[in-house]
Design a protein around this motif. Structure first.
Motif, PDB file in Angstrom:
ATOM      1  N   SER A 195     -23.893   4.054 -41.846  1.00 19.04           N
ATOM      2  CA  SER A 195     -25.320   3.893 -41.564  1.00 19.04           C
ATOM      3  C   SER A 195     -25.569   3.099 -40.287  1.00 19.04           C
ATOM      4  CB  SER A 195     -26.003   3.197 -42.745  1.00 19.04           C
ATOM      5  OG  SER A 195     -25.538   1.860 -42.865  1.00 19.04           O
ATOM      6  N   VAL A 196     -24.517   2.497 -39.721  1.00 18.02           N
ATOM      7  CA  VAL A 196     -24.686   1.737 -38.485  1.00 18.02           C
ATOM      8  C   VAL A 196     -25.046   2.692 -37.354  1.00 18.02           C
ATOM      9  CG1 VAL A 196     -23.536   0.312 -36.763  1.00 18.02           C
ATOM     10  CG2 VAL A 196     -23.139  -0.112 -39.195  1.00 18.02           C
ATOM     11  N   LYS A 197     -26.174   2.476 -36.738  1.00 18.93           N
ATOM     12  CA  LYS A 197     -26.651   3.367 -35.684  1.00 18.93           C
ATOM     13  C   LYS A 197     -26.717   2.622 -34.351  1.00 18.93           C
ATOM     14  CE  LYS A 197     -27.558   6.807 -38.518  1.00 18.93           C
ATOM     15  NZ  LYS A 197     -26.522   6.700 -39.509  1.00 18.93           N
ATOM     16  N   TRP A 198     -26.747   3.409 -33.291  1.00 23.25           N
ATOM     17  CA  TRP A 198     -26.917   2.808 -31.976  1.00 23.25           C
ATOM     18  C   TRP A 198     -28.334   2.254 -31.842  1.00 23.25           C
ATOM     19  CZ3 TRP A 198     -24.601   7.216 -28.450  1.00 23.25           C
ATOM     20  CH2 TRP A 198     -23.218   7.249 -28.645  1.00 23.25           C
ATOM     21  N   GLN A 199     -28.463   1.279 -30.976  1.00 18.62           N
ATOM     22  CA  GLN A 199     -29.772   0.708 -30.692  1.00 18.62           C
ATOM     23  C   GLN A 199     -30.501   1.586 -29.692  1.00 18.62           C
ATOM     24  OE1 GLN A 199     -29.746  -3.479 -29.939  1.00 18.62           O
ATOM     25  NE2 GLN A 199     -31.708  -3.483 -28.852  1.00 18.62           N
ATOM     26  N   TRP A 200     -31.799   1.794 -29.921  1.00 19.16           N
ATOM     27  CA  TRP A 200     -32.592   2.599 -28.991  1.00 19.16           C
ATOM     28  C   TRP A 200     -32.587   1.920 -27.623  1.00 19.16           C
ATOM     29  CZ3 TRP A 200     -33.511   7.366 -29.116  1.00 19.16           C
ATOM     30  CH2 TRP A 200     -34.522   7.961 -28.366  1.00 19.16           C
ATOM     31  N   GLU A 230     -37.589  -2.555 -19.928  1.00 20.37           N
ATOM     32  CA  GLU A 230     -36.199  -3.001 -20.023  1.00 20.37           C
ATOM     33  C   GLU A 230     -35.349  -1.984 -20.771  1.00 20.37           C
ATOM     34  OE1 GLU A 230     -33.719  -6.971 -21.531  1.00 20.37           O
ATOM     35  OE2 GLU A 230     -35.912  -7.012 -21.335  1.00 20.37           O
ATOM     36  N   VAL A 231     -34.165  -1.704 -20.229  1.00 20.34           N
ATOM     37  CA  VAL A 231     -33.208  -0.789 -20.852  1.00 20.34           C
ATOM     38  C   VAL A 231     -32.004  -1.595 -21.322  1.00 20.34           C
ATOM     39  CG1 VAL A 231     -31.715   1.229 -20.522  1.00 20.34           C
ATOM     40  CG2 VAL A 231     -33.942   1.117 -19.375  1.00 20.34           C
ATOM     41  N   VAL A 232     -31.603  -1.381 -22.582  1.00 20.01           N
ATOM     42  CA  VAL A 232     -30.500  -2.144 -23.154  1.00 20.01           C
ATOM     43  C   VAL A 232     -29.373  -1.217 -23.584  1.00 20.01           C
ATOM     44  CG1 VAL A 232     -32.006  -3.999 -23.940  1.00 20.01           C
ATOM     45  CG2 VAL A 232     -31.507  -2.080 -25.472  1.00 20.01           C
ATOM     46  N   SER A 233     -28.212  -1.790 -23.787  1.00 15.98           N
ATOM     47  CA  SER A 233     -27.039  -1.015 -24.185  1.00 15.98           C
ATOM     48  C   SER A 233     -27.161  -0.579 -25.642  1.00 15.98           C
ATOM     49  CB  SER A 233     -25.766  -1.844 -24.007  1.00 15.98           C
ATOM     50  OG  SER A 233     -24.641  -1.132 -24.473  1.00 15.98           O
ATOM     51  N   PRO A 234     -26.950   0.691 -25.933  1.00 12.95           N
ATOM     52  CA  PRO A 234     -27.049   1.169 -27.318  1.00 12.95           C
ATOM     53  C   PRO A 234     -25.924   0.675 -28.217  1.00 12.95           C
ATOM     54  CG  PRO A 234     -27.338   2.972 -25.751  1.00 12.95           C
ATOM     55  CD  PRO A 234     -26.797   1.810 -24.990  1.00 12.95           C
ATOM     56  N   ALA A 235     -24.766   0.299 -27.631  1.00 11.07           N
ATOM     57  CA  ALA A 235     -23.607  -0.076 -28.440  1.00 11.07           C
ATOM     58  C   ALA A 235     -22.703  -1.009 -27.644  1.00 11.07           C
ATOM     59  CB  ALA A 235     -22.846   1.177 -28.866  1.00 11.07           C
ATOM     60  N   ASP A 236     -21.746  -1.608 -28.338  1.00 13.49           N
ATOM     61  CA  ASP A 236     -20.729  -2.417 -27.661  1.00 13.49           C
ATOM     62  C   ASP A 236     -19.801  -1.504 -26.869  1.00 13.49           C
ATOM     63  OD1 ASP A 236     -21.739  -4.641 -28.946  1.00 13.49           O
ATOM     64  OD2 ASP A 236     -20.254  -4.613 -30.554  1.00 13.49           O
ATOM     65  N   GLY A 237     -19.359  -1.957 -25.708  1.00 12.65           N
ATOM     66  CA  GLY A 237     -18.437  -1.149 -24.913  1.00 12.65           C
ATOM     67  C   GLY A 237     -18.002  -1.875 -23.660  1.00 12.65           C
ATOM     68  N   THR A 238     -17.334  -1.150 -22.799  1.00 17.47           N
ATOM     69  CA  THR A 238     -16.972  -1.675 -21.483  1.00 17.47           C
ATOM     70  C   THR A 238     -17.496  -0.724 -20.425  1.00 17.47           C
ATOM     71  OG1 THR A 238     -14.825  -0.556 -21.531  1.00 17.47           O
ATOM     72  CG2 THR A 238     -14.889  -2.829 -22.297  1.00 17.47           C
ATOM     73  N   ILE A 239     -17.800  -1.261 -19.259  1.00 18.40           N
ATOM     74  CA  ILE A 239     -18.338  -0.425 -18.192  1.00 18.40           C
ATOM     75  C   ILE A 239     -17.206   0.369 -17.549  1.00 18.40           C
ATOM     76  CG2 ILE A 239     -19.422  -0.442 -15.920  1.00 18.40           C
ATOM     77  CD1 ILE A 239     -21.155  -2.706 -16.824  1.00 18.40           C
TER      78      ILE A 239
END
Length: 660
Positions: free
Chosen positions: A25-30, A67-76
């Motif tokens: 159920s864990v979803k990405w953040q808008w 403002e635009v934010v990262s949907p999930a944890d990651g690396t660039i």
């Protein structure tokens, strides 16, 4: 007691099940901060933007500056300033300013672009832990990012601007790719009902009619002539006419898909257009599935064929010289096989030699079907070998898993670079590719800074497919004593308008003009990039290694892994050891590519569109149509690939250094 145990097990299973449900159920953040999931969507996958079908992008509108934010944890994984010219084509301008806003200002100042600056904005690619990538475009902002940097879910990436000029209001675009680089669903991870559709499997015909086969073949040849700018460098008019007429003879009656595929494959071999950056994407039907294999596997070196591997029970044939196969002499078989080698540039010999040694299947033209092969050996004995399905093959001898070659392949697949001391006077820098991010480059720089006093550095670019020329040049700047020597440098294409072949192209549309800024030159064919000048690289003032350099090269050193040692040689800064590189020294045909489909057989193939000349001066040291030749050659041997637990080429370099 039993009831208690059962209750405990049921409780544990319930907890595990509950954890699984939570995980699912864990979803990405808008990505638009403070907006609801799904808010602002203007175009979904499978919707058309004017006449274009949007297959994989999610376009999200929001107030400019939101403002635009990262949907999930990651690396660039990538940061750039870019602009979509169509849904399948993008222009990238780099990220020289360090932030989106500063880089845009540089682009506006120095670039003459066909797209209004309003639609030239920032893009960022985030690599997730599972290997997927999220691509977000249409960003502005003054936050500095670098590749390899960790990003947390909800962390600010920038502000809303414009991603595509055909979308009127301020917006961003999001797309997702799998670990393998294929388009993935950009909606489901947010918990949205998805419109994304995976590409449907292609229905392959069993047989092609005379008309279908000729239509596909004619398109193949015309696409090669139209798209591939190095065509006349490797194919004479006589060779072209001969190949076409011989192939057409086979198309006078209906033909099976498998046989037609082999004709297409031959067009990418020594017989016609062979290039390390041109290939067939569709799997070979003769080598897929549970194909058949021999009990003894042959290879060739120094003009002789021998048994290099054998299945369990056939070890007595190992090393035996083969004088004929099915009545075909070894000499004739080697020559026939040479004519069917693929994926190499110009007149490069190292790749052909490696293919003859390591690819037993090439001697049978990749036709790996049930058969019985008669081999005659130099000692007068004969073997009648009945092939078996691959699944039934017994243990292959000798096992090469412990060899230095295999161990290097494993190490390279696990790490893009490594730095270690061999002894007090020699360090080894291994580069598996040139797709290094900024964090990785900083790590290499730190290693160098701590070992500047080491008098000898070996750089290994074997098993290196190349990568980013910017990375190549930055590495180069750490080792050169003076600016690189200017050479004749240019990019050439066949057309600066539309390409007729794009009617069957997957990544360009028929009305695309990918090179409309290229210009004609008086008295010369083709069109040239007006900014094609030799990119002179200057020594880095902050980091300089001044010790003796030795670069290990061979047939697996390709693209940037050829250019990097070539520049060091031109600067007089390195001794190269090994064998000829797998990419041409003077030029490569690459940069941009057309992914094309034959209309009836559905065979897909890739053609490079840009001929990049790096140096047009031909000499004994740099002969025409060849790769970079080594200063010290280490001949190709069976032992290096299959038996030696020592790195023969590296040992040669260490021996040279120790003898000085």
């Amino acid at each position: 007691m039993m009831k208690k145990l059962i209750s405990t097990l049921l409780l544990a299973l319930a907890v595990i099940a509950g954890q699984a449900q939570v995980s699912e159920s864990v979803k990405w953040q808008w990505p638009v901060k403070d907006a609801k999931v799904g808010e602002g969507i203007v175009y979904r996958p499978q919707e058309r933007i004017e006449k274009e079908l949007n297959t994989d992008n999610l376009f999200i509108a929001a107030p400019e500056g939101a403002e635009v934010v990262s949907p999930a944890d990651g690396t660039i994984a990538h940061v750039s300033i870019d602009a979509l010219t169509s849904l399948t084509q993008m222009i990238t301008f780099g990220n020289d300013g360090g932030t989106f806003d500063k880089s845009r200002a540089l682009v506006e100042k120095r670039e003459k672009t066909p797209i209004p600056m309003k639609y030239i904005n920032g893009g960022v690619t985030l690599r997730l832990a599972d290997g997927r990538k999220i691509h977000i475009d249409g960003l502005r902002g003054d936050l500095p990012f670098k590749t390899g940097q960790r990003i947390s879910k909800g962390q600010t990436l920038g502000t809303v601007a414009y991603a595509y000029r055909k979308v009127g209001q301020p917006h961003i675009s999001i797309s997702v790719s799998t670990k393998e680089g294929k388009n993935d669903d950009p909606m489901k991870p947010f918990g949205l009902k998805s419109t994304f559709k995976k590409p449907t499997p292609v229905t392959i015909p069993q047989t092609l009619t005379v008309k279908q086969a000729n239509e596909d073949f004619d398109f193949l040849i015309s696409a090669m002539k139209e798209c591939y700018p190095s065509f006349n460098d490797i194919i004479t008019p006589e060779q072209c006419e001969q190949f076409v007429s011989q192939s057409k003879e086979k198309l006078k009656a209906p033909i099976s898909y498998k046989k037609f595929y082999q004709i297409v494959r031959s067009a990418f071999s020594t017989q016609f257009l062979h290039d390390s950056h041109a290939w067939i994407n569709t799997e070979n039907p003769l080598t897929s599935g549970n194909y058949y294999v021999p009990h003894v596997m042959i290879g060739a070196v120094d003009g002789k064929i021998f048994v290099r591997h054998a299945q369990l029970g056939y070890e007595k044939y190992l090393g035996k010289e083969v004088v004929s196969v099915d009545g075909i002499s070894a000499k004739e078989l080697i020559e026939r096989t040479r004519q069917n080698i693929v994926y190499y540039d110009g007149k490069i010999e190292s790749h052909i030699a490696e293919s003859l040694l390591t690819g037993w299947n090439v001697f049978f033209l990749n036709n790996l079907v049930a058969r019985t092969v008669v081999m005659k050996f130099a000692d007068g004995t004969t073997l009648r070998d009945q092939w078996v399905p691959r699944s039934q093959a017994k243990s292959i001898r000798p096992s090469s898993q412990k060899t230095s070659y295999i161990q290097r392949k494993i190490a390279n697949s696990e790490s893009q670079f490594s730095f270690r001391l061999i002894n007090d006077s020699i360090a080894l820098l291994t580069l598996s590719d040139f797709q290094l991010d900024q964090v990785q480059m900083e790590t290499i720089a730190d290693s160098l800074k701590h070992h500047l006093s080491i008098p000898n550095l070996i750089i290994d670019v074997r098993l290196n497919p190349g990568g980013n020329i910017t990375v190549c040049n930055q590495l180069l700047s750490w080792f050169i004593d003076r600016p690189t020597t200017a050479t004749t440098h240019y990019d050439k294409v066949n057309s600066n308008t539309t390409y007729q072949s794009f009617v069957h192209c997957m990544n360009y549309s028929p009305d695309d003009k990918p090179f409309e800024d290229y210009v004609a030159r008086e008295g010369q064919e083709g069109f040239y990039n007006p900014s094609s000048i030799d990119a002179i690289v200057y020594p880095d003032s902050a980091l300089h290694y001044g010790g003796r350099l030795y670069v290990l090269i061979d047939e697996t050193s390709q693209s940037a892994a050829t250019d990097f040692p070539a520049q060091l040689v031109r600067c007089g800064r390195a001794t190269t050891i090994g064998r000829e590189t797998g990419t041409g020294y003077h030029y490569m045909t690459a940069v941009k590519f057309a992914n094309l489909t034959l209309p009836n057989s559905r065979i897909t193939f890739t053609l490079p569109l840009v001929k990049t000349v790096l140096d047009d001066s031909v000499s004994e040291r740099f002969p025409a149509q060849r790769g970079l030749l080594p200063d010290v050659e280490v001949p190709l041997t069976y032992e290096e690939f299959y038996t030696s637990e020592r790195d023969i080429v590296l040992d040669k370099a260490i021996e040279m250094i120790s003898s000085k």
